[in-house]
Design a protein around this motif. Structure first.
Motif, PDB file in Angstrom:
ATOM      1  N   MET A 175      39.495  66.972 -21.649  1.00  0.00           N
ATOM      2  CA  MET A 175      40.676  67.527 -21.001  1.00  0.00           C
ATOM      3  C   MET A 175      41.739  67.889 -22.038  1.00  0.00           C
ATOM      4  O   MET A 175      42.353  68.959 -21.981  1.00  0.00           O
ATOM      5  N   TYR A 176      41.935  67.002 -22.997  1.00  0.00           N
ATOM      6  CA  TYR A 176      42.916  67.256 -24.056  1.00  0.00           C
ATOM      7  C   TYR A 176      42.525  68.489 -24.863  1.00  0.00           C
ATOM      8  O   TYR A 176      43.375  69.323 -25.215  1.00  0.00           O
ATOM      9  N   ALA A 177      41.244  68.621 -25.164  1.00  0.00           N
ATOM     10  CA  ALA A 177      40.769  69.711 -26.009  1.00  0.00           C
ATOM     11  C   ALA A 177      40.874  71.071 -25.332  1.00  0.00           C
ATOM     12  O   ALA A 177      40.910  72.107 -26.006  1.00  0.00           O
ATOM     13  N   GLY A 178      40.905  71.088 -24.001  1.00  0.00           N
ATOM     14  CA  GLY A 178      40.910  72.344 -23.271  1.00  0.00           C
ATOM     15  C   GLY A 178      39.544  72.734 -22.746  1.00  0.00           C
ATOM     16  O   GLY A 178      39.345  73.855 -22.282  1.00  0.00           O
ATOM     17  N   ILE A 179      38.603  71.798 -22.808  1.00  0.00           N
ATOM     18  CA  ILE A 179      37.280  72.019 -22.212  1.00  0.00           C
ATOM     19  C   ILE A 179      37.434  72.029 -20.689  1.00  0.00           C
ATOM     20  O   ILE A 179      38.140  71.194 -20.124  1.00  0.00           O
ATOM     21  N   LYS A 180      36.733  72.931 -20.020  1.00  0.00           N
ATOM     22  CA  LYS A 180      36.811  73.004 -18.562  1.00  0.00           C
ATOM     23  C   LYS A 180      35.892  71.963 -17.926  1.00  0.00           C
ATOM     24  O   LYS A 180      34.970  72.287 -17.169  1.00  0.00           O
ATOM     25  N   ILE A 181      36.143  70.702 -18.224  1.00  0.00           N
ATOM     26  CA  ILE A 181      35.339  69.632 -17.637  1.00  0.00           C
ATOM     27  C   ILE A 181      35.734  69.476 -16.180  1.00  0.00           C
ATOM     28  O   ILE A 181      36.924  69.487 -15.837  1.00  0.00           O
ATOM     29  N   ALA A 182      34.736  69.362 -15.299  1.00  0.00           N
ATOM     30  CA  ALA A 182      34.989  69.382 -13.865  1.00  0.00           C
ATOM     31  C   ALA A 182      34.730  68.047 -13.179  1.00  0.00           C
ATOM     32  O   ALA A 182      35.207  67.822 -12.066  1.00  0.00           O
ATOM     33  N   GLY A 183      33.972  67.148 -13.833  1.00  0.00           N
ATOM     34  CA  GLY A 183      33.672  65.875 -13.204  1.00  0.00           C
ATOM     35  C   GLY A 183      32.654  65.098 -14.009  1.00  0.00           C
ATOM     36  O   GLY A 183      32.152  65.570 -15.032  1.00  0.00           O
ATOM     37  N   SER A 184      32.351  63.873 -13.552  1.00  0.00           N
ATOM     38  CA  SER A 184      31.327  63.052 -14.203  1.00  0.00           C
ATOM     39  C   SER A 184      30.809  62.017 -13.218  1.00  0.00           C
ATOM     40  O   SER A 184      31.476  61.698 -12.224  1.00  0.00           O
TER      41      SER A 184
END
Length: 354
Positions: A175-184
């Motif tokens: 999230m900090y990096a700007g990756i479009k992570i959506a869930g886990s």
């Protein structure tokens, strides 16, 4: 550790550190090194082309070893923080041509040809956490096996979940990096996890997934834990690991989109061998251990599709079938696949480029 964090907190003046990341000759392992810049770049075009010793990464011979690194995407560095950055790179030969291991260049070409389709991707990256020495999955007994599958998927509790600190740290770092992570979520096999990245349009899918993998490996370092992307890390009655790829085009997302979803699936049904060859870095040999028709997979030898069917090659989500539009999921890509190759292959088929 507190010592590492203290070092990261030291003043850098106006200079920043740029960590250049690339894919090595294996097609699945990431490498990287740091370059000092006098000031933060305003765009990726401001970043200098660099090079590395390709003879040490199985990408060249020692007599002509330099391979060029061309920056293509910038992310915030969640470890060094401040203005420091992570830089995804493409590899080029000394003749300034895409290196044979550079799958991104071809993916860019395909996405440009299919730009009017506005393809969106969402990838579900599965992985397995191992003890630091790689001897066994994290939390598994030294001699023997844990309880059978059934209690671990999306579970809670020390008897069911192993490595949650890595998972949570990775999520925040992305999230900090700007990756479009959506869930886990925790997966079916103990010590196996999944995170989702997307939706990303076109070439962004590969950039975001590769850098998210680097961040995962880097986070695991801090905990003395290893990460495996092997598609079948443990033989026998244990689930494998995939990189399920969700796809939609603009027409699929609009009213009446199911017609276009089914048309795409029909095209893919005639390209089974071509897709399998691109869905792991070893032309299907890795996936042959996983795609057996068991453990929520379809056979590598056949093509199938169905609504809500996790034993099919292609799954149409129940909600999409109900709505008559949306997306579909290709369940065949292996956990160690190159997302540039996967997304490129899918769009070649949908757009009938070959």
């Amino acid at each position: 550790s507190s010592g590492i964090n203290a070092e990261y907190g030291l003043d850098q003046g106006k200079q920043i550190q740029a960590y250049y990341i690339w894919i090595d000759g294996s097609g699945e392992t990431l490498r990287g090194k740091t370059k000092t810049l006098d000031c933060p770049p305003t765009s990726v075009e401001d970043l200098p082309i660099w090079n590395f010793d390709g003879s040490s990464t199985d990408q060249s011979k020692g007599a002509n070893s330099d391979v060029y690194l061309k920056p293509v995407a910038i992310f915030r560095d969640p470890f060094r923080r401040g203005d420091n950055i992570l830089v995804m790179c493409e590899c080029y030969t000394w003749q300034n041509e895409p290196h044979e291991t550079n799958k991104r260049s071809e993916c860019v070409r395909v996405m440009e040809k299919c730009a009017e389709e506005h393809p969106w991707f969402g990838i579900e990256q599965e992985y397995t956490l191992y003890e630091g020495d790689g001897s066994r999955p994290l939390g598994w007994p030294k001699n023997g096996f844990p309880a059978p599958q059934g209690q671990y998927y999306c579970a809670v509790g020390t008897q069911n979940v192993f490595g949650r600190k890595v998972v949570e740290a990775h999520y925040r770092a992305c999230m900090y990096a700007g990756i479009k992570i959506a869930g886990s979520n925790a997966e079916v096999m103990p010590s196996q996890w999944e995170y989702q990245v997307g939706p990303c349009e076109g070439i962004d899918m590969g950039d975001h997934l590769w850098v998210s993998r680097w961040i995962l490996m880097r986070v695991a370092e801090e905990f003395g834990i290893s990460v495996s992307l092997d598609p079948k890390p443990v033989p026998g009655e244990w689930n494998g690991a995939g990189c399920h790829t969700n796809i939609s085009t603009l027409k699929m997302r609009e009213e009446g989109g199911m017609e276009h979803i089914m048309a795409a699936i029909e095209k893919m049904s005639g390209k089974q061998r071509e897709h399998i060859a691109e869905y792991d870095p070893n032309q299907g040999r890795d996936n042959s251990r996983r795609l057996t028709g068991r453990h929520e997979t379809a056979s590598i030898e056949t093509f199938s599709h169905g609504v809500a069917n996790r034993g099919a090659s292609i799954r149409i989500p129940r909600q999409c079938a109900h709505d008559g539009k949306g997306y579909f999921e290709d369940r065949r890509p292996a956990s160690n696949c190159d997302p540039y190759s996967v997304t490129s292959r899918i769009m070649k088929t949908i757009c009938a480029l070959d």
